[in-house]
Each structure stands twice: as structure tokens, then as C-alpha cells.
Design an enzyme around this catalytic site. Structure first.
Site, PDB file in Angstrom:
ATOM      1  N   ARG A   1     -36.919  58.277  38.962  1.00  0.00           N
ATOM      2  CA  ARG A   1     -36.072  58.341  40.164  1.00  0.00           C
ATOM      3  C   ARG A   1     -36.057  56.995  40.880  1.00  0.00           C
ATOM      4  O   ARG A   1     -35.026  56.582  41.413  1.00  0.00           O
ATOM      5  CB  ARG A   1     -36.546  59.456  41.091  1.00  0.00           C
ATOM      6  CG  ARG A   1     -35.574  59.668  42.266  1.00  0.00           C
ATOM      7  CD  ARG A   1     -35.938  60.872  43.106  1.00  0.00           C
ATOM      8  NE  ARG A   1     -37.244  60.731  43.707  1.00  0.00           N
ATOM      9  CZ  ARG A   1     -37.904  61.708  44.332  1.00  0.00           C
ATOM     10  NH1 ARG A   1     -37.358  62.911  44.430  1.00  0.00           N
ATOM     11  NH2 ARG A   1     -39.082  61.498  44.864  1.00  0.00           N
TER      12      ARG A   1
ATOM     13  N   ARG B   1     -30.834  37.127  58.169  1.00  0.00           N
ATOM     14  CA  ARG B   1     -30.128  38.380  58.396  1.00  0.00           C
ATOM     15  C   ARG B   1     -28.643  38.238  58.052  1.00  0.00           C
ATOM     16  O   ARG B   1     -27.963  37.346  58.578  1.00  0.00           O
ATOM     17  CB  ARG B   1     -30.308  38.822  59.846  1.00  0.00           C
ATOM     18  CG  ARG B   1     -29.723  40.188  60.129  1.00  0.00           C
ATOM     19  CD  ARG B   1     -30.041  40.654  61.535  1.00  0.00           C
ATOM     20  NE  ARG B   1     -29.493  41.979  61.761  1.00  0.00           N
ATOM     21  CZ  ARG B   1     -28.224  42.225  62.070  1.00  0.00           C
ATOM     22  NH1 ARG B   1     -27.383  41.218  62.213  1.00  0.00           N
ATOM     23  NH2 ARG B   1     -27.802  43.461  62.231  1.00  0.00           N
TER      24      ARG B   1
ATOM     25  N   GLU C   1     -30.737  70.624  52.472  1.00  0.00           N
ATOM     26  CA  GLU C   1     -32.155  70.653  52.100  1.00  0.00           C
ATOM     27  C   GLU C   1     -32.979  70.602  53.377  1.00  0.00           C
ATOM     28  O   GLU C   1     -32.430  70.596  54.477  1.00  0.00           O
ATOM     29  CB  GLU C   1     -32.486  69.477  51.163  1.00  0.00           C
ATOM     30  CG  GLU C   1     -32.165  68.129  51.761  1.00  0.00           C
ATOM     31  CD  GLU C   1     -32.252  66.964  50.774  1.00  0.00           C
ATOM     32  OE1 GLU C   1     -33.057  67.006  49.844  1.00  0.00           O
ATOM     33  OE2 GLU C   1     -31.491  66.003  50.984  1.00  0.00           O
TER      34      GLU C   1
ATOM     35  N   LEU D   1     -31.496  65.099  47.752  1.00  0.00           N
ATOM     36  CA  LEU D   1     -32.385  64.343  46.876  1.00  0.00           C
ATOM     37  C   LEU D   1     -32.762  65.223  45.688  1.00  0.00           C
ATOM     38  O   LEU D   1     -33.060  66.414  45.859  1.00  0.00           O
ATOM     39  CB  LEU D   1     -33.650  63.932  47.642  1.00  0.00           C
ATOM     40  CG  LEU D   1     -34.570  63.009  46.840  1.00  0.00           C
ATOM     41  CD1 LEU D   1     -33.958  61.609  46.732  1.00  0.00           C
ATOM     42  CD2 LEU D   1     -35.944  62.922  47.474  1.00  0.00           C
TER      43      LEU D   1
HETATM   44  N1  PMP Z   1     -35.519  66.110  49.880  1.00  0.00           N
HETATM   45  C1  PMP Z   1     -35.840  65.148  50.771  1.00  0.00           C
HETATM   46  C2  PMP Z   1     -34.844  64.761  51.793  1.00  0.00           C
HETATM   47  C3  PMP Z   1     -37.107  64.528  50.726  1.00  0.00           C
HETATM   48  O1  PMP Z   1     -37.415  63.570  51.612  1.00  0.00           O
HETATM   49  C4  PMP Z   1     -38.036  64.956  49.748  1.00  0.00           C
HETATM   50  C5  PMP Z   1     -39.414  64.352  49.685  1.00  0.00           C
HETATM   51  N2  PMP Z   1     -39.418  62.999  49.556  1.00  0.00           N
HETATM   52  C6  PMP Z   1     -37.649  65.947  48.843  1.00  0.00           C
HETATM   53  C7  PMP Z   1     -36.387  66.509  48.936  1.00  0.00           C
HETATM   54  C8  PMP Z   1     -38.582  66.432  47.761  1.00  0.00           C
HETATM   55  O2  PMP Z   1     -38.697  65.479  46.738  1.00  0.00           O
HETATM   56  P1  PMP Z   1     -40.001  65.388  45.844  1.00  0.00           P
HETATM   57  O3  PMP Z   1     -40.238  66.754  45.278  1.00  0.00           O
HETATM   58  O4  PMP Z   1     -39.672  64.392  44.813  1.00  0.00           O
HETATM   59  O5  PMP Z   1     -41.113  64.962  46.768  1.00  0.00           O
END
Ligand code: PMP
Length: 283
Positions: free
Chosen positions: A52, A100, A179, A203
């Protein structure tokens, strides 16, 4: 005791670690990150996190700061130097330091920072009690599939949740849950696990991928589609996943208790299996 941290090729005591004020991570949130959980001194789902990271860097046209082998070695050294048994390793790559400008600078070396945090992951109280969440509008940008360090919106979400006397928030866009502020969101209805499908809207959680694989291996039905808060409030169970919370049950949504307001059997089982498998496959 002071931790040993890693900054651009050096292992340093945390109080001696420094980054330029011109670093684009600091000025523009021009950077990406990963969090790998550590159980029994071993890295969990490490390959997934590296894949990732490579994707996030690629999407932003940012040069990798080190090879995967180098990053793995730095993880191991930080775990060793800090006697880390349970907790996390945080990794951040930024585009580096330059005057910047909104345009990407030429010839600048990416910056790599890594540090450890000790945490009680397996014995987390939230796993026993479950968490309460509220919903709120998703005000984040449109490329949530890239794990950038611009975390002000989720930070505001967690602060609002705390002010409301609950543990976390689920974010809602166009009527459906995207999420959690820092986790993927799931509901369970009639034995089916329902979670939003992958897109630019969320994500792609590394824990999500492992948990859905385990669920399918156990012949549980998984449906990847958006759901509403009203549907979630009528669900049998709900839960969230992330690297540091594994599988954590949700027992209340916007003041409405789910079932008997206690962690459900599917969330409990998935948490157990995730920890069990992670202990076996950690490197
Ligand atoms: N969604 C978001 C917005 C997050 O910040 C995270 C954690 N970093 C996740 C989902 C879960 O991802 P992971 O299982 O890779 O930690």
C-alpha cells in the site's frame, strides 16, 4: 525512557531527531504513512503495508525513500532497540525539503521518519466492551485511497466524538457510510458481513483484506456495498477494523444500541481469528 527513532538514515534518541521546517510534510501535508502493528515482537501484515505504501507513493508521484528490504530492516532495528513487544511502528515518507511552492520540487530526496509506540493491542478494553460511535459528514478530500498524512478531518471527527461522550465517528457521504475516522466500518445482518466496496472513497485497509479473507475461509458471506446509518442501526452487529484495533465491536450508533448493546459473536470470532493468525504469520 527516551525512544530510539529513525530519521533519514540515522537512529537517534527521540529528543535529538530533527526535520527541516521546509519539509513538505510539515508545510503541505505532502506525505504518506503506514502503521504496522507489532505482536510478540513481530510485524503483522507487513507485506500488505509495503504494497500500500508503494501504491500511495506512486499515486502522488513521490519517490520511495528506501527499498522494502531497507524498510524491513529499519523496522527490525527499531523493534530491537526499543524492546518493542506489542504496539506499532509508524512510518512516514514526505516529498522532502524545498522552498515553499505548490509545484513539486525537482531533485529533492524524499524524507523517511519511523518510530515505535508501545500499546496494549490484544488486551484492549474496547474489544471487551465494544465502542459507541456517532455519525458525521465526511469532509475529507476525494482520494481517501491514498494514505496521506493530512489527518485534520479525522482528527476533528475524533474530537467531536469525544465531546459527544462516545468513542469514535463513522463518516457519511451521499447518505452512506464511507468508513470510520481511522478504520473500516462493517455491519452484520442475518449472518452476512456488509462493508463498503473499495474505491477512491475509502482507504483499502490492510486489516480489512485479512479479515475478509478469514471470514470467507470460514464460509461467512461477505457483501461489499455501501450501507446507511439507518441500516446499521438495524443490524445485528457492527464492527471496525484497523492495524492497531484489529477487529473492534461497535455497540451503539447515534445513541441507538445494537442488539443487546454487547459485542456480537461474529465480531468476537473475527477478532480471535485475526489475532491467532497474525501471531502465526507475523515476521
Ligand atoms: N480507514 C482509514 C481512514 C484509516 O485511517 C485506517 C487506519 N490507518 C483504516 C481505514 C484501516 O487501515 P488498516 O487496516 O490498514 O490499518
Amino acid at each position: 525512557m527516551s525512544r530510539t527513532v529513525y530519521v533519514n538514515g540515522e537512529y537517534l534518541a527521540e529528543e535529538d531527531a530533527k526535520i527541516s521546517i521546509f519539509d513538505r510534510g510539515f508545510l503541505m501535508a505532502d506525505g504518506v504513512y503506514e502503521v504496522t502493528s507489532i505482536l510478540g515482537g513481530k510485524m503483522i501484515d507487513f507485506t500488505g503495508h509495503m504494497k500500500r505504501l508503494a501504491r500511495s507513493l506512486d499515486e502522488l508521484d513521490m519517490a520511495p525513500a528506501a527499498t522494502d528490504d531497507e524498510i524491513e530492516a529499519i523496522h527490525r532495528e527499531l523493534i530491537r532497540a526499543n524492546d518493542l513487544v506489542e504496539g506499532l511502528v509508524y512510518l512516514q515518507v514526505t516529498r522532502g525539503a524545498a522552498d515553499r511552492s505548490f509545484l513539486f520540487p525537482d531533485g529533492v530526496k524524499s524524507s523517511l521518519v519511523m518510530f515505535t509506540q508501545t500499546m496494549n493491542l490484544t488486551e484492549a478494553p474496547a474489544a471487551e466492551t465494544g465502542i459507541k460511535i456517532i455519525s458525521m459528514p465526511d469532509i475529507r478530500w476525494g482520494r481517501r485511497d491514498i494514505k496521506t498524512i493530512q489527518l485534520l478531518a479525522p482528527s476533528l471527527g475524533k474530537v467531536a466524538a469525544k465531546a459527544a461522550g462516545v468513542d469514535d465517528a463513522w463518516l457519511v457521504e451521499d447518505g452512506c457510510v464511507t468508513e470510520g475516522t481511522s478504520n473500516n466500518a462493517y455491519i452484520v445482518k442475518g449472518g452476512k458481513i456488509i462493508t463498503r466496496d473499495l474505491s477512491h472513497d475509502i482507504l483499502s485497509g490492510i486489516t480489512r483484506a485479512s479479515v475478509l479473507r478469514f471470514a470467507r475461509e470460514m464460509q461467512m458471506e461477505v457483501v461489499e456495498r455501501p450501507f446507511t446509518i439507518a441500516e446499521a442501526q438495524e443490524a445485528d452487529e457492527a464492527f471496525v477494523t484497523s492495524a492497531t484495533t484489529f477487529v473492534t465491536p461497535v455497540v451503539e450508533i447515534d445513541g441507538q444500541a445494537l442488539g443487546d448493546a454487547a459485542p456480537g459473536p461474529i465480531a468476537r470470532r473475527l477478532r480471535e481469528i485475526y489475532i491467532e493468525e497474525s501471531l502465526k504469520t507475523g515476521i
